[in-house]
Design a protein around this motif. Structure first.
Motif, mmCIF file in Angstrom:
data_model
loop_
_atom_site.group_PDB
_atom_site.id
_atom_site.type_symbol
_atom_site.label_atom_id
_atom_site.label_comp_id
_atom_site.label_asym_id
_atom_site.label_seq_id
_atom_site.Cartn_x
_atom_site.Cartn_y
_atom_site.Cartn_z
ATOM 1 N N GLY A 60 0.812 -1.206 0.000
ATOM 2 C CA GLY A 60 0.000 0.000 0.000
ATOM 3 C C GLY A 60 0.840 1.248 0.000
ATOM 4 N N LEU A 61 0.148 2.368 0.188
ATOM 5 C CA LEU A 61 0.774 3.681 0.149
ATOM 6 C C LEU A 61 0.395 4.476 1.384
ATOM 7 C CD1 LEU A 61 2.258 5.873 -1.765
ATOM 8 C CD2 LEU A 61 -0.066 6.711 -2.175
ATOM 9 N N ASP A 62 1.377 5.115 1.990
ATOM 10 C CA ASP A 62 1.137 6.013 3.115
ATOM 11 C C ASP A 62 1.348 7.447 2.645
ATOM 12 O OD1 ASP A 62 0.818 6.524 6.109
ATOM 13 O OD2 ASP A 62 2.737 7.502 5.691
ATOM 14 N N VAL A 63 0.386 8.298 2.899
ATOM 15 C CA VAL A 63 0.458 9.702 2.485
ATOM 16 C C VAL A 63 0.892 10.544 3.687
ATOM 17 C CG1 VAL A 63 -0.800 11.649 1.498
ATOM 18 C CG2 VAL A 63 -1.356 9.308 0.789
ATOM 19 N N ASP A 64 2.132 10.985 3.669
ATOM 20 C CA ASP A 64 2.671 11.800 4.755
ATOM 21 C C ASP A 64 2.852 13.237 4.270
ATOM 22 O OD1 ASP A 64 3.776 12.687 7.108
ATOM 23 O OD2 ASP A 64 5.748 11.823 6.740
ATOM 24 N N ILE A 65 1.751 13.823 3.862
ATOM 25 C CA ILE A 65 1.756 15.225 3.440
ATOM 26 C C ILE A 65 1.314 16.066 4.625
ATOM 27 C CG2 ILE A 65 0.659 16.898 1.898
ATOM 28 C CD1 ILE A 65 0.576 14.720 -0.222
ATOM 29 N N GLU A 66 2.143 17.027 5.014
ATOM 30 C CA GLU A 66 1.960 17.721 6.277
ATOM 31 C C GLU A 66 1.898 19.239 6.111
ATOM 32 O OE1 GLU A 66 4.967 16.545 9.094
ATOM 33 O OE2 GLU A 66 5.122 14.525 8.266
ATOM 34 N N GLY A 67 1.474 19.886 7.176
ATOM 35 C CA GLY A 67 1.572 21.340 7.314
ATOM 36 C C GLY A 67 1.058 22.127 6.135
ATOM 37 N N PRO A 68 1.866 23.078 5.642
ATOM 38 C CA PRO A 68 1.425 23.952 4.549
ATOM 39 C C PRO A 68 1.217 23.231 3.229
ATOM 40 C CG PRO A 68 3.751 24.318 5.054
ATOM 41 C CD PRO A 68 3.204 23.453 6.142
ATOM 42 N N SER A 69 1.661 21.977 3.131
ATOM 43 C CA SER A 69 1.419 21.214 1.910
ATOM 44 C C SER A 69 0.000 20.656 1.855
ATOM 45 C CB SER A 69 2.430 20.066 1.794
ATOM 46 O OG SER A 69 3.725 20.567 1.539
ATOM 47 N N ILE A 70 -0.722 20.728 2.992
ATOM 48 C CA ILE A 70 -2.123 20.300 3.002
ATOM 49 C C ILE A 70 -2.968 21.492 2.570
ATOM 50 C CG2 ILE A 70 -4.015 19.387 4.384
ATOM 51 C CD1 ILE A 70 -1.975 18.125 6.226
ATOM 52 N N THR A 71 -3.340 21.490 1.314
ATOM 53 C CA THR A 71 -4.110 22.586 0.724
ATOM 54 C C THR A 71 -5.507 22.107 0.369
ATOM 55 O OG1 THR A 71 -3.428 22.056 -1.539
ATOM 56 C CG2 THR A 71 -1.944 23.477 -0.246
ATOM 57 N N CYS A 72 -6.234 22.938 -0.343
ATOM 58 C CA CYS A 72 -7.587 22.570 -0.776
ATOM 59 C C CYS A 72 -7.570 21.397 -1.748
ATOM 60 C CB CYS A 72 -8.285 23.774 -1.401
ATOM 61 S SG CYS A 72 -7.436 24.453 -2.845
ATOM 62 N N ASP A 73 -6.406 21.051 -2.282
ATOM 63 C CA ASP A 73 -6.306 19.921 -3.202
ATOM 64 C C ASP A 73 -6.116 18.592 -2.484
ATOM 65 O OD1 ASP A 73 -6.507 21.241 -5.739
ATOM 66 O OD2 ASP A 73 -4.482 22.042 -5.441
ATOM 67 N N TYR A 74 -5.892 18.621 -1.177
ATOM 68 C CA TYR A 74 -5.615 17.391 -0.434
ATOM 69 C C TYR A 74 -6.799 16.430 -0.505
ATOM 70 C CZ TYR A 74 -4.179 14.351 3.465
ATOM 71 O OH TYR A 74 -3.822 13.271 4.239
ATOM 72 N N GLY A 75 -7.986 16.897 -0.180
ATOM 73 C CA GLY A 75 -9.170 16.048 -0.187
ATOM 74 C C GLY A 75 -9.424 15.412 -1.543
ATOM 75 N N PRO A 76 -9.473 16.196 -2.628
ATOM 76 C CA PRO A 76 -9.681 15.612 -3.950
ATOM 77 C C PRO A 76 -8.584 14.622 -4.352
ATOM 78 C CG PRO A 76 -10.147 17.952 -4.008
ATOM 79 C CD PRO A 76 -9.558 17.671 -2.660
ATOM 80 N N PHE A 77 -7.349 14.886 -3.913
ATOM 81 C CA PHE A 77 -6.250 13.969 -4.227
ATOM 82 C C PHE A 77 -6.443 12.630 -3.517
ATOM 83 C CE2 PHE A 77 -1.948 12.435 -2.856
ATOM 84 C CZ PHE A 77 -1.563 11.913 -4.086
ATOM 85 N N ILE A 78 -6.825 12.668 -2.245
ATOM 86 C CA ILE A 78 -7.055 11.429 -1.511
ATOM 87 C C ILE A 78 -8.226 10.662 -2.125
ATOM 88 C CG2 ILE A 78 -7.636 10.420 0.721
ATOM 89 C CD1 ILE A 78 -4.799 11.688 0.454
ATOM 90 N N ALA A 79 -9.256 11.370 -2.546
ATOM 91 C CA ALA A 79 -10.402 10.720 -3.197
ATOM 92 C C ALA A 79 -9.965 10.014 -4.474
ATOM 93 C CB ALA A 79 -11.485 11.746 -3.495
ATOM 94 N N GLU A 80 -9.091 10.659 -5.225
ATOM 95 C CA GLU A 80 -8.568 10.061 -6.459
ATOM 96 C C GLU A 80 -7.715 8.834 -6.147
ATOM 97 O OE1 GLU A 80 -8.161 9.249 -10.259
ATOM 98 O OE2 GLU A 80 -9.262 11.043 -9.641
ATOM 99 N N LEU A 81 -6.857 8.938 -5.134
ATOM 100 C CA LEU A 81 -6.039 7.800 -4.721
ATOM 101 C C LEU A 81 -6.917 6.620 -4.315
ATOM 102 C CD1 LEU A 81 -3.116 9.250 -2.535
ATOM 103 C CD2 LEU A 81 -2.927 8.115 -4.752
ATOM 104 N N SER A 82 -7.923 6.899 -3.487
ATOM 105 C CA SER A 82 -8.810 5.850 -3.009
ATOM 106 C C SER A 82 -9.500 5.146 -4.173
ATOM 107 C CB SER A 82 -9.850 6.438 -2.055
ATOM 108 O OG SER A 82 -10.755 5.452 -1.619
#
Length: 256
Positions: A60-82
């Motif tokens: 699998g894949l672990d997403v360790d995106i933190e702090g200022p890198s968590i933007t409004c694109d984070y949610g849509p990106f995780i949805a795409e990954l899922s």
């Protein structure tokens, strides 16, 4: 390949991680991830990650995106990954911190992740030498866990992060963390404390056991450690302390 082989022979799943704290603190890396997570590139990035995980035999894949890198694109990106990881039966997880970007994480991702590693540490550190103190107290671990649970994260998906390192201040100041192994090598008996020298704050055996017991009593999904290379072997081992607290004794060497 050897690591994957040995782990899989022992029933251990191995995930590869993207991001990391450096990807949030380094402007070049932050910009790169910002581009990859954008609507223009996230589909291709997700496909690349799925292909990489499958080709290399990861679980699998672990997403360790933190702090200022968590933007409004984070949610849509995780949805795409899922959407792309589910059909191939691979795990999708994350490492998240309440204080370092947690408020920007949409609750919608809780359904899409298999579990979330709660980074319940770094409440203080070398980045602010004028504010010394414990970076990962028991109370801090509880409050960080409750933050995510109250937002809707199921207990079974909540993995409590435990630190195998500390931070030094005063004459013991060091830029960056100090591994548990280095702490007990310099200060005999330090394994039974949470604070030593002038002054290093960390988690000793008792606190690690208490946090593990808390995770069990609360029926959380488990505990996570950062990181194993800072541990020692024998009766001073923090990993062994977790094992004892979890009530899962390892088989004796004669039976291995």
């Amino acid at each position: 390949d050897l690591l994957l082989q040995k782990c899989h022979e022992n029933g251990i799943k191995v995930l590869v991680s993207i991001g990391g704290g450096a990807a949030s603190g380094d402007e070049q890396l932050k910009s790169r991830y910002g581009k990859l997570l954008s609507s223009e590139h996230r589909d291709k990035f997700a496909k690349t990650l799925v292909e990489y995980v499958q080709t290399n035999g990861f679980d699998g894949l672990d997403v360790d995106i933190e702090g200022p890198s968590i933007t409004c694109d984070y949610g849509p990106f995780i949805a795409e990954l899922s959407q792309q990881f589910r059909p191939v039966g691979k795990l999708l997880t994350a490492a998240l911190s309440q204080g370092y970007g947690g408020n920007n994480v949409p609750s919608s991702v809780f359904e899409q992740f298999d579990f979330i590693n709660i980074m319940a540490y770094d409440g203080a550190g070398s980045w602010n030498p004028n504010a010394p103190g414990q970076h990962s107290s028991f109370e801090f671990a509880v409050s960080n866990t409750e933050y995510w649970l109250k937002r809707g994260l199921p207990k079974g998906k909540a993995i409590l992060g435990l630190p195998f390192y500390g931070y030094g201040f005063g004459s013991d100041f060091r830029n960056g963390g100090i591994g548990f192994d280095a702490i007990i090598a310099k200060y005999p008996g330090a394994e039974d404390k949470d604070q030593i020298g002038n002054t290093i704050w960390y988690n000793g055996i008792s606190t690690i056991e208490s946090k593990t017991a808390y995770a069990l009593n609360q029926k959380l999904g488990g505990v996570m450690i950062w990181s194993l290379d800072n541990d020692v072997s024998g009766d001073k081992s923090l990993l062994n302390a977790i094992d004892r607290a979890a009530g899962m004794r390892a088989p004796s060497r004669a039976n291995q």
